[in-house]
Design an enzyme around this catalytic site. Structure first.
Site, PDB file in Angstrom:
ATOM      1  N   GLY A 268       0.788  -1.236   0.000  1.00 26.67           N
ATOM      2  CA  GLY A 268       0.000   0.000   0.000  1.00 26.67           C
ATOM      3  C   GLY A 268       0.817   1.281   0.000  1.00 26.67           C
ATOM      4  O   GLY A 268       0.287   2.345   0.317  1.00 26.67           O
TER       5      GLY A 268
ATOM      6  N   LEU B 124      -4.068  -7.216  -8.131  1.00 23.05           N
ATOM      7  CA  LEU B 124      -3.600  -8.223  -9.084  1.00 23.05           C
ATOM      8  C   LEU B 124      -4.692  -8.965  -9.834  1.00 23.05           C
ATOM      9  O   LEU B 124      -4.413  -9.653 -10.804  1.00 23.05           O
ATOM     10  CB  LEU B 124      -2.674  -9.220  -8.369  1.00 23.05           C
ATOM     11  CG  LEU B 124      -1.512  -8.557  -7.615  1.00 23.05           C
ATOM     12  CD1 LEU B 124      -0.607  -9.612  -7.002  1.00 23.05           C
ATOM     13  CD2 LEU B 124      -0.716  -7.615  -8.501  1.00 23.05           C
TER      14      LEU B 124
ATOM     15  N   ILE C 241      -9.675  -6.955 -14.045  1.00 26.29           N
ATOM     16  CA  ILE C 241     -10.912  -6.195 -13.804  1.00 26.29           C
ATOM     17  C   ILE C 241     -12.000  -6.707 -14.757  1.00 26.29           C
ATOM     18  O   ILE C 241     -11.819  -6.682 -15.978  1.00 26.29           O
ATOM     19  CB  ILE C 241     -10.669  -4.680 -13.992  1.00 26.29           C
ATOM     20  CG1 ILE C 241      -9.607  -4.194 -12.998  1.00 26.29           C
ATOM     21  CG2 ILE C 241     -11.964  -3.901 -13.824  1.00 26.29           C
ATOM     22  CD1 ILE C 241      -9.958  -4.378 -11.523  1.00 26.29           C
TER      23      ILE C 241
ATOM     24  N   ASN D 288      -4.442   2.024 -13.942  1.00 24.28           N
ATOM     25  CA  ASN D 288      -3.560   1.093 -13.247  1.00 24.28           C
ATOM     26  C   ASN D 288      -2.132   1.617 -13.341  1.00 24.28           C
ATOM     27  O   ASN D 288      -1.787   2.318 -14.289  1.00 24.28           O
ATOM     28  CB  ASN D 288      -3.639  -0.277 -13.937  1.00 24.28           C
ATOM     29  CG  ASN D 288      -2.704  -1.303 -13.317  1.00 24.28           C
ATOM     30  OD1 ASN D 288      -2.595  -1.414 -12.091  1.00 24.28           O
ATOM     31  ND2 ASN D 288      -2.001  -2.048 -14.159  1.00 24.28           N
TER      32      ASN D 288
ATOM     33  N   HIS E  60       1.767   0.142 -13.542  1.00 23.14           N
ATOM     34  CA  HIS E  60       2.519  -1.090 -13.774  1.00 23.14           C
ATOM     35  C   HIS E  60       4.006  -0.766 -13.620  1.00 23.14           C
ATOM     36  O   HIS E  60       4.477   0.247 -14.151  1.00 23.14           O
ATOM     37  CB  HIS E  60       2.225  -1.624 -15.179  1.00 23.14           C
ATOM     38  CG  HIS E  60       2.850  -2.957 -15.422  1.00 23.14           C
ATOM     39  ND1 HIS E  60       2.318  -4.121 -14.899  1.00 23.14           N
ATOM     40  CD2 HIS E  60       3.983  -3.306 -16.079  1.00 23.14           C
ATOM     41  CE1 HIS E  60       3.106  -5.135 -15.247  1.00 23.14           C
ATOM     42  NE2 HIS E  60       4.110  -4.671 -15.957  1.00 23.14           N
TER      43      HIS E  60
ATOM     44  N   ASP F 109      -3.069  -5.259 -18.464  1.00 27.88           N
ATOM     45  CA  ASP F 109      -1.973  -4.336 -18.830  1.00 27.88           C
ATOM     46  C   ASP F 109      -2.042  -3.884 -20.285  1.00 27.88           C
ATOM     47  O   ASP F 109      -1.011  -3.787 -20.951  1.00 27.88           O
ATOM     48  CB  ASP F 109      -0.606  -5.012 -18.570  1.00 27.88           C
ATOM     49  CG  ASP F 109      -0.441  -5.387 -17.108  1.00 27.88           C
ATOM     50  OD1 ASP F 109      -0.978  -4.682 -16.246  1.00 27.88           O
ATOM     51  OD2 ASP F 109       0.229  -6.398 -16.846  1.00 27.88           O
TER      52      ASP F 109
HETATM   53  C1  GAR Z   1       3.693  -1.368  -7.356  1.00 28.12           C
HETATM   54  O1  GAR Z   1       5.045  -1.362  -7.696  1.00 28.12           O
HETATM   55  C2  GAR Z   1       2.829  -1.540  -8.588  1.00 28.12           C
HETATM   56  O2  GAR Z   1       3.398  -0.970  -9.735  1.00 28.12           O
HETATM   57  C3  GAR Z   1       2.775  -3.034  -8.710  1.00 28.12           C
HETATM   58  O3  GAR Z   1       2.608  -3.484  -7.386  1.00 28.12           O
HETATM   59  C4  GAR Z   1       3.344  -2.598  -6.531  1.00 28.12           C
HETATM   60  C5  GAR Z   1       2.487  -2.281  -5.324  1.00 28.12           C
HETATM   61  O4  GAR Z   1       3.248  -1.623  -4.353  1.00 28.12           O
HETATM   62  N1  GAR Z   1       1.695  -3.451  -9.543  1.00 28.12           N
HETATM   63  C6  GAR Z   1       1.788  -4.482 -10.370  1.00 28.12           C
HETATM   64  O5  GAR Z   1       2.773  -5.172 -10.454  1.00 28.12           O
HETATM   65  C7  GAR Z   1       0.544  -4.726 -11.230  1.00 28.12           C
HETATM   66  N2  GAR Z   1       0.816  -5.629 -12.283  1.00 28.12           N
HETATM   67  P1  GAR Z   1       2.554  -0.903  -3.132  1.00 28.12           P
HETATM   68  O6  GAR Z   1       1.580  -1.907  -2.511  1.00 28.12           O
HETATM   69  O7  GAR Z   1       3.671  -0.570  -2.204  1.00 28.12           O
HETATM   70  O8  GAR Z   1       1.844   0.309  -3.639  1.00 28.12           O
END
Ligand code: GAR
Length: 199
Positions: free
Chosen positions: A12, A94, A97, A111, A113, A154
């Site tokens: 988060g 993850l 949607i 989103n 990525h 994505d």
């Molecule tokens: C982030 O780096 C985001 O880009 C990635 O999850 C992380 C969440 O970090 N999302 C993906 O990989 C989606 N495919 P956080 O919980 O510290 O914000």
């Protein structure tokens, strides 16, 4: 006042930055037309996720979602409409949607990525899986992509990208830290710009 919902199931850290950003907007900015917005809901599918403690600390309501209802029911569209959500941000969420939700919020779901799409995206490409793939391919550069969400993983139109170097001694963790810094710097500002444009 516009209402933002953040879907997150990880630590988060992006959610925290977005919450802070909208709380700290200067009064003049937040009075500007269409600028006033807040994170009014956190949506999570993972018990124990770090984002849940952030929501509690920040006193933001949480809606916990179940797989069956998300994918075979109404994808929580009624609940989101009842809560007057205007804009949806995926920040480390993850699940794919469902079409029902995409159609209910056209160009109002984005989103982030942790790589330069269209490379290193798709099912299973999240967090350190992405960074490990970037390192294995010998890339000299990686970065972040903010994009609209459509019916495929994505895949939606790209709104914003920023890059950073990949260093010869990087590990997935060290690259993840650099990517997180980029995300924290840019994601809240991009969201603010898009939310201002929501009618
Ligand atoms: C982030 O780096 C985001 O880009 C990635 O999850 C992380 C969440 O970090 N999302 C993906 O990989 C989606 N495919 P956080 O919980 O510290 O914000």
């Amino acid at each position: 006042m516009k209402h933002i919902a953040i879907f997150a199931s990880g630590a988060g850290s992006n959610a925290q930055k977005i919450i802070d950003h909208f709380r700290n907007l200067s009064p003049s900015l937040s009075k500007g037309e269409g600028a006033s917005a807040e994170v009014s809901l956190i949506i999570c599918n993972k018990p124990g996720a770090g984002v849940l403690s952030i929501a509690e600390k920040e006193d933001i309501p949480v809606m916990f979602i179940e797989k069956e209802k998300f994918f075979r029911g109404n994808a929580y569209v009624n609940e989101l409409k009842e809560k007057q959500i205007d804009f949806i941000v995926l920040a480390g969420f993850l699940w794919k949607i469902p079409d029902t939700l995409v159609r209910a919020f056209p160009r109002r779901i984005i989103n982030i990525h942790p790589a330069l799409l269209p490379k290193y995206g798709g099912k299973g490409m999240y967090g350190n899986n992405v960074h490990a793939a970037v390192l294995a391919a010998g890339e000299k550069e990686s970065g972040i992509t903010i994009h609209y969400v459509d019916e495929q993983y994505d895949n939606g139109d790209i709104i914003f990208q920023a890059t950073c170097p990949v260093l010869s001694d990087d590990t997935p963790d060290s690259l993840a830290r650099r990517i997180h810094q980029l995300e924290h710097e840019h994601f809240p500002k991009v969201i603010e710009k898009l939310v201002r444009e929501v009618k």
